[in-house]
Scaffold this active site. Sequence first.
Site, PDB file in Angstrom:
ATOM      1  N   GLY A 111       0.811  -1.220   0.000  1.00 34.39           N
ATOM      2  CA  GLY A 111       0.000   0.000   0.000  1.00 34.39           C
ATOM      3  C   GLY A 111       0.843   1.268   0.000  1.00 34.39           C
ATOM      4  O   GLY A 111       1.991   1.268  -0.476  1.00 34.39           O
ATOM      5  N   ASN A 112       0.295   2.319   0.584  1.00 38.03           N
ATOM      6  CA  ASN A 112       0.947   3.640   0.521  1.00 38.03           C
ATOM      7  C   ASN A 112       2.341   3.692   1.134  1.00 38.03           C
ATOM      8  O   ASN A 112       3.265   4.223   0.530  1.00 38.03           O
ATOM      9  CB  ASN A 112       0.063   4.679   1.210  1.00 38.03           C
ATOM     10  CG  ASN A 112      -1.029   5.134   0.283  1.00 38.03           C
ATOM     11  OD1 ASN A 112      -0.746   5.764  -0.724  1.00 38.03           O
ATOM     12  ND2 ASN A 112      -2.262   4.786   0.589  1.00 38.03           N
ATOM     13  N   GLY A 113       2.475   3.172   2.366  1.00 38.64           N
ATOM     14  CA  GLY A 113       3.772   3.218   3.045  1.00 38.64           C
ATOM     15  C   GLY A 113       4.795   2.401   2.274  1.00 38.64           C
ATOM     16  O   GLY A 113       5.932   2.833   2.050  1.00 38.64           O
ATOM     17  N   THR A 114       4.364   1.222   1.847  1.00 38.54           N
ATOM     18  CA  THR A 114       5.226   0.329   1.065  1.00 38.54           C
ATOM     19  C   THR A 114       5.694   1.023  -0.209  1.00 38.54           C
ATOM     20  O   THR A 114       6.851   0.921  -0.612  1.00 38.54           O
ATOM     21  CB  THR A 114       4.418  -0.939   0.693  1.00 38.54           C
ATOM     22  OG1 THR A 114       3.986  -1.550   1.899  1.00 38.54           O
ATOM     23  CG2 THR A 114       5.232  -1.911  -0.124  1.00 38.54           C
ATOM     24  N   ILE A 135      -6.954  -3.076   0.929  1.00 34.15           N
ATOM     25  CA  ILE A 135      -8.418  -3.087   0.995  1.00 34.15           C
ATOM     26  C   ILE A 135      -8.953  -1.658   1.079  1.00 34.15           C
ATOM     27  O   ILE A 135     -10.132  -1.429   0.869  1.00 34.15           O
ATOM     28  CB  ILE A 135      -8.941  -3.913   2.193  1.00 34.15           C
ATOM     29  CG1 ILE A 135      -8.520  -3.301   3.533  1.00 34.15           C
ATOM     30  CG2 ILE A 135      -8.528  -5.363   2.104  1.00 34.15           C
ATOM     31  CD1 ILE A 135      -9.303  -3.833   4.722  1.00 34.15           C
ATOM     32  N   ASP A 136      -8.067  -0.690   1.393  1.00 34.78           N
ATOM     33  CA  ASP A 136      -8.530   0.688   1.597  1.00 34.78           C
ATOM     34  C   ASP A 136      -8.792   1.448   0.281  1.00 34.78           C
ATOM     35  O   ASP A 136      -9.432   2.500   0.293  1.00 34.78           O
ATOM     36  CB  ASP A 136      -7.497   1.480   2.410  1.00 34.78           C
ATOM     37  CG  ASP A 136      -7.333   0.934   3.818  1.00 34.78           C
ATOM     38  OD1 ASP A 136      -8.256   0.260   4.292  1.00 34.78           O
ATOM     39  OD2 ASP A 136      -6.283   1.189   4.434  1.00 34.78           O
ATOM     40  N   ARG A 171     -33.972  -1.540  17.020  1.00 33.61           N
ATOM     41  CA  ARG A 171     -32.663  -1.136  17.536  1.00 33.61           C
ATOM     42  C   ARG A 171     -31.905  -0.341  16.486  1.00 33.61           C
ATOM     43  O   ARG A 171     -32.212  -0.396  15.296  1.00 33.61           O
ATOM     44  CB  ARG A 171     -31.811  -2.369  17.835  1.00 33.61           C
ATOM     45  CG  ARG A 171     -32.170  -3.106  19.088  1.00 33.61           C
ATOM     46  CD  ARG A 171     -31.359  -4.386  19.120  1.00 33.61           C
ATOM     47  NE  ARG A 171     -31.562  -5.110  20.354  1.00 33.61           N
ATOM     48  CZ  ARG A 171     -31.159  -6.354  20.530  1.00 33.61           C
ATOM     49  NH1 ARG A 171     -30.564  -7.011  19.556  1.00 33.61           N
ATOM     50  NH2 ARG A 171     -31.359  -6.954  21.691  1.00 33.61           N
ATOM     51  N   GLN A 283     -12.214  -8.653   7.267  1.00 32.81           N
ATOM     52  CA  GLN A 283     -12.327  -7.930   5.991  1.00 32.81           C
ATOM     53  C   GLN A 283     -11.099  -8.122   5.097  1.00 32.81           C
ATOM     54  O   GLN A 283     -11.128  -7.856   3.904  1.00 32.81           O
ATOM     55  CB  GLN A 283     -12.549  -6.432   6.252  1.00 32.81           C
ATOM     56  CG  GLN A 283     -13.909  -6.147   6.872  1.00 32.81           C
ATOM     57  CD  GLN A 283     -13.979  -4.774   7.511  1.00 32.81           C
ATOM     58  OE1 GLN A 283     -14.408  -3.822   6.897  1.00 32.81           O
ATOM     59  NE2 GLN A 283     -13.546  -4.662   8.759  1.00 32.81           N
TER      60      GLN A 283
HETATM   61  O1  F6P Z   1      -4.394  -0.678   5.519  1.00 25.02           O
HETATM   62  C1  F6P Z   1      -5.205  -1.791   5.603  1.00 25.02           C
HETATM   63  C2  F6P Z   1      -5.858  -1.867   6.962  1.00 25.02           C
HETATM   64  O2  F6P Z   1      -6.604  -3.055   7.010  1.00 25.02           O
HETATM   65  C3  F6P Z   1      -6.731  -0.683   7.345  1.00 25.02           C
HETATM   66  O3  F6P Z   1      -7.993  -0.690   6.755  1.00 25.02           O
HETATM   67  C4  F6P Z   1      -6.775  -0.845   8.827  1.00 25.02           C
HETATM   68  O4  F6P Z   1      -7.113   0.369   9.456  1.00 25.02           O
HETATM   69  C5  F6P Z   1      -5.382  -1.288   9.153  1.00 25.02           C
HETATM   70  O5  F6P Z   1      -4.892  -1.922   7.996  1.00 25.02           O
HETATM   71  C6  F6P Z   1      -5.265  -2.233  10.313  1.00 25.02           C
HETATM   72  O6  F6P Z   1      -3.918  -2.480  10.533  1.00 25.02           O
HETATM   73  P1  F6P Z   1      -3.320  -3.655  11.403  1.00 25.02           P
HETATM   74  O7  F6P Z   1      -3.512  -4.931  10.649  1.00 25.02           O
HETATM   75  O8  F6P Z   1      -1.891  -3.298  11.565  1.00 25.02           O
HETATM   76  O9  F6P Z   1      -4.115  -3.669  12.684  1.00 25.02           O
END
Ligand code: F6P
Length: 357
Positions: A111-114, A135-136, A171, A283
């Site tokens: 992802g972004n950091g990678t 997934i984001d 609810r 997820q």
């Molecule tokens: O970046 C993917 C992600 O699943 C985000 O949606 C979520 O906030 C985060 O990673 C959770 O990170 P970790 O697996 O380090 O708890």
Amino acid sequence: MKRIGMLTSGGDCQALNAAMRGVVKGLSNNVDELEVYGFYDGYKGLIYGEYRLLTSRDFSGILTKGGTILGSSRQPFKQMRVPDKNGLDKVEAMKQTYYKLNLDCLVILGGNGTQKTANLLREEGLNIIHLPKTIDNDIYGTDVTFGFQSAINIATDCIDCIHTTAASHNRVFIVEVMGHKVGWLTLYAGIAGGADIILLPEIPYDIDKVISAIEKRTKAGKGFTILAVAEGAISKEDAKLSKKEYKKKLENSPYPSVSYEVADLIKQRTGTEVRVTVPGHTQRGGSPTPYDRVLCSRLGAAAAEAILEDDYGYMIAMVNNKTTRVPLEKVAGKLKMVEPDCQIINEAKTMGMSFGD
Ligand code: F6P
């Protein structure tokens, strides 16, 4: 002859294996000899020289397999220039591993950091191909990332299940969907699951608006209300705080996450029973959807084509349903966020969905 290195970094997702398989199939079908070195647990394997020579067998039967056969870990970009506890220069160590193995290139899935670290390695002179995983769906420069559609399915299934039980009770239900910084997953799962209220990090909510949306439904004779709330949803007041102040507020909060705070406020103000469901890491789990399998096969094949041409320094993206080589320096460090005034938000509002704004 091609000699490539491969690693999967950051949070995993469903189609990492499918993407690696796509690259390897695309290459092995077109070169006489191929050596694939798989680095364990993301950049950690590259830094510390932990790897294995993979064979075609490793890539057999993994199209449908979730997770990553290489393992993954988070190695923050901010820490890359900081020596490890033994004083090791991580960037130099990664370069040494690359040169020692005499690699033609590194295929980096993440992802972004990678992607930021991938771009750093490119600047340091390594041949890099990046594949956009998360997934984001928040990687700038690609219409879609792999993992996103698979995660939508799971989050939507969760909202669907809540729907049937919600219909039996009067609810309010909250489903907390992953996404700290961006709300793509919550937005899509929220619409697909027919949520009544969707709270995203990009659209700070006003709790009064959330309450009136619930009351409007109650007055209309609807017994229940479903909220899809992103992990990073934030109130209008909290959005005014500095990053540091907000972090402190979260540290001292009695609630495990924002959904529980919203639940408490709704309960206090309306007297209605509220239940919170957090599907969490489910997820990111399970098999990739057919959509993601196709996406990854295409991105993998397109990555192989770039490698066969010795054309490096790109993210292999999907743009207007075409695989595209996007220069890493143009996208690294940028985030693709939900625009509060975009078409899909306005269409959801037209249908009566509330974003609490
Ligand atoms: O970046 C993917 C992600 O699943 C985000 O949606 C979520 O906030 C985060 O990673 C959770 O990170 P970790 O697996 O380090 O708890």
